[in-house]
Every structure is written in C-alpha cells, then in structure tokens.
Design an enzyme around this catalytic site. Structure first.
Site, PDB file in Angstrom:
ATOM      1  N   GLU A 229      38.215  32.955  31.410  1.00 24.30           N
ATOM      2  CA  GLU A 229      37.767  34.334  31.179  1.00 24.30           C
ATOM      3  C   GLU A 229      37.443  34.519  29.713  1.00 24.30           C
ATOM      4  O   GLU A 229      38.219  34.128  28.840  1.00 24.30           O
ATOM      5  CB  GLU A 229      38.859  35.371  31.512  1.00 24.30           C
ATOM      6  CG  GLU A 229      39.152  35.624  32.953  1.00 24.30           C
ATOM      7  CD  GLU A 229      40.214  36.724  33.135  1.00 24.30           C
ATOM      8  OE1 GLU A 229      40.279  37.650  32.295  1.00 24.30           O
ATOM      9  OE2 GLU A 229      40.973  36.644  34.110  1.00 24.30           O
ATOM     10  N   GLU A 281      34.152  47.420  37.936  1.00 27.65           N
ATOM     11  CA  GLU A 281      35.013  47.619  39.100  1.00 27.65           C
ATOM     12  C   GLU A 281      35.744  48.958  38.968  1.00 27.65           C
ATOM     13  O   GLU A 281      36.606  49.125  38.113  1.00 27.65           O
ATOM     14  CB  GLU A 281      35.999  46.457  39.216  1.00 27.65           C
ATOM     15  CG  GLU A 281      35.306  45.113  39.428  1.00 27.65           C
ATOM     16  CD  GLU A 281      36.251  43.945  39.264  1.00 27.65           C
ATOM     17  OE1 GLU A 281      37.157  43.793  40.097  1.00 27.65           O
ATOM     18  OE2 GLU A 281      36.085  43.183  38.288  1.00 27.65           O
ATOM     19  N   LYS A 284      39.780  49.633  39.008  1.00 27.97           N
ATOM     20  CA  LYS A 284      40.631  49.190  37.918  1.00 27.97           C
ATOM     21  C   LYS A 284      41.078  50.400  37.094  1.00 27.97           C
ATOM     22  O   LYS A 284      40.588  51.520  37.281  1.00 27.97           O
ATOM     23  CB  LYS A 284      39.889  48.182  37.033  1.00 27.97           C
ATOM     24  CG  LYS A 284      39.709  46.830  37.695  1.00 27.97           C
ATOM     25  CD  LYS A 284      39.329  45.781  36.679  1.00 27.97           C
ATOM     26  CE  LYS A 284      39.547  44.380  37.228  1.00 27.97           C
ATOM     27  NZ  LYS A 284      39.353  43.358  36.205  1.00 27.97           N
ATOM     28  N   GLU A 289      38.812  48.667  31.067  1.00 28.21           N
ATOM     29  CA  GLU A 289      38.940  47.805  32.240  1.00 28.21           C
ATOM     30  C   GLU A 289      37.803  48.007  33.237  1.00 28.21           C
ATOM     31  O   GLU A 289      37.478  47.094  34.001  1.00 28.21           O
ATOM     32  CB  GLU A 289      40.284  48.050  32.929  1.00 28.21           C
ATOM     33  CG  GLU A 289      41.491  47.538  32.160  1.00 28.21           C
ATOM     34  CD  GLU A 289      41.518  46.022  32.056  1.00 28.21           C
ATOM     35  OE1 GLU A 289      41.241  45.367  33.065  1.00 28.21           O
ATOM     36  OE2 GLU A 289      41.807  45.506  30.958  1.00 28.21           O
TER      37      GLU A 289
END
Length: 308
Positions: A229, A281, A284, A289
């Site tokens: 990541e 997303e 989250k 985030e």
C-alpha cells in the site's frame, strides 16, 4: 495457478462502499488501464470469480478476525484454503496470501507467524503455489532517523523476528504499507535524506530501506519488500490532502515501481508497488479515509495516473 512474482504496479481494491461498481466492471477497468496486479483484503468470492481468466495477479488477504484461529487450528487453515483459494487456483494467479493486515503490534500479533505456517502447509498440501506473508505498517519500526539505522520497535521485534524467519526460510516477501503523506511534500526532486554514501530523493524509498535494514538485523538479508500500500488522500483532511499532491505522489510511485534501479539499498530490481486505492469508499471513516480513490464509484477518474 503459481505466483508470477516480479515487479510492477498494482492497485488495492477495497470494497467498503455501498455504491461501487460490480466486480466484473472493476476487473474490466483494471484491464482497460493495463493494471496487472490487484490486492484484495479478503477472499471475496464474487471478486475472485470475476478475476477468473483475467491474467491479473492477486494478493488476497485473510480477515484479521481469522488470524488467531488460523494459528491455533490447522484444520481451520486447511478449510480456509479449500474454501477460498482452491476453487479459484486454476483460473486466478495468486501473487501472495496475506495473513492479516497491520496487526503488528497488537494483542493478536503473536498468532501471525504460526498462522502463516499453517496456511503455507495447507496451500502446499492443496498443490497451490503462492507465497504467504503479512502486511505491516511503519508502526512496526522503532526510532530510525535514517535508513541505515532502521530497527523494529521493542514491542514489535519478537513478532517481526518470527515473521522474518519464516519469510527468509521460504524465500517469501514482506508486505509493507507505507504512506509518505504523513512525512513529506510529494514534489521533492532533490536529495532530502542523506545517509552515508546513499542519497534519497523520496521518502518512499527511505521508508522501504529502513525496513530492509531492520530485517537484516533479524536474519532477513534476502527477504524482499513488496509495497502493498502507498497512496495520498485528495481531500477530507489537512491542506496537503489535495488532488494535485495525490496525483504527484501516485504518478511518482508508478515511476519508481517501473525503475529497474530499485532503492538505494537494494538496487537492481524494481519495487513491486500497489497504490491505495482504486475507489473512494463511502463506508469508511469520514475524512481522508474516504478520499484515497483514483476513481469515483461511477468509474470516472478523480485524477489521471500514467500506468505503464
């Protein structure tokens, strides 16, 4: 299918959203952008089915909640492999199976190494060739002001020693999640870290080489790092969380991954890298985030990344 290993660039595919495209659409998007690697945080059967025959290499993770049982119950590890890997092994190229994500240090960290061993044995018994590893963040590190003095923290060291011993014995890589967002301006082109004869123009390589040094101290001289990541938020946070900075960081990460010179400490091979993440997303936590995606859920770009 056997792991293909190697260098190159991938993207994390997170599914914590209620408005995301179908797995089939997502796989199509990866292929249309020539993204040959994908990281999945859990063995989602719908995603794995969509990946059949795609040629995309896949890192698949176990959920953190399964790690303790995978370590203490070999039959559960066998069942996990039979349920989540074997049905796809003939049609999906598994680059790696990751035992948990960022749970060193924690109260279940002691179970990581034995879980890796049990899953590795289960994969081999099922005649599936895939490395087994775990994904760690820079929180495993102790005070390391420069790469050549990298050391694991006192609390993480016992677990990391066991993990690295397993990886070294099997020639498997360590998965590392590293975010220079927390440390630097992504637009640097001059040497920002001097370390003896080595100079670093980017914090990403400095972080990776710090981990390499720490691994060498616990017998991991030949263990490679896969950057599982790295990313940069484009909103939802401080002033540096911008589209411009995110675009600079991720395009630089792609170029670094493609550079055959590798890192200053480990030259001669590109750094296999997975950007975080494919989509924003919305389930989250609010803030940064929700703002790491390269794409909106409607599959329009937030900003452009020049994939090879």
């Amino acid at each position: 299918m056997a792991d293909a290993g190697g260098e190159g660039i991938g993207v994390n595919y997170g599914t914590k959203g209620n408005n995301l495209p179908t797995p089939e659409q997502v796989v199509g998007l990866y292929k249309s952008r020539n993204i040959g690697k994908l990281r999945l945080f859990d063995p989602n059967p719908n995603v794995l089915n969509a990946l059949h025959g795609s040629g995309i290499q896949v890192i698949v993770g176990t959920v953190n909640g399964d790690v303790q049982r995978l370590a203490t119950d070999a039959s559960f590890a066998e069942s996990w492999v039979q349920t989540n890997i074997v049905p796809h092994a003939g049609s999906v190229t598994f680059r790696c199976v990751s035992i948990g994500n960022e749970i060193i240090p924690s109260d279940v960290a002691q179970y990581i190494a034995p879980a890796m061993q049990n899953v590795d044995r289960a994969l081999k018994a099922a005649q599936v060739t895939a490395p087994v590893s775990t994904a760690v963040s820079m929180s495993v590190m102790g005070p390391s002001p420069r790469p050549s003095v990298g050391v694991f923290s006192d609390v993480a060291a016992p677990t990391m020693s066991a993990v690295i011993s397993f990886l070294a014995a099997n020639n498997y890589p360590l998965l590392l999640n590293a975010y220079p967002y927390y440390a630097y301006d992504p637009n640097s082109t001059t040497v920002i870290v001097h370390d003896g004869n080595l100079g670093y123009t980017n914090m990403l390589h400095a972080m990776v080489d710090t981990v390499y040094t720490a691994m060498e101290k616990v017998g991991g001289q030949k263990v490679e790092v896969v950057l599982s990541e790295t990313g940069w938020p484009w909103g939802g946070g401080p002033a540096v969380a911008t589209v411009e900075y995110a675009k600079i960081h991720n395009n630089n990460a792609v170029r670094l991954a493609a550079n055959p010179n590798g890192t200053p400490k480990r030259p001669g091979k590109g750094l296999e890298t997975y950007l975080f993440a494919m989509f924003n997303e919305n389930l989250k936590n609010e803030g940064i985030e929700q703002h790491y995606g390269l794409y909106y859920p409607d599959m329009n770009e937030v900003y452009h990344v020049d994939f090879p």
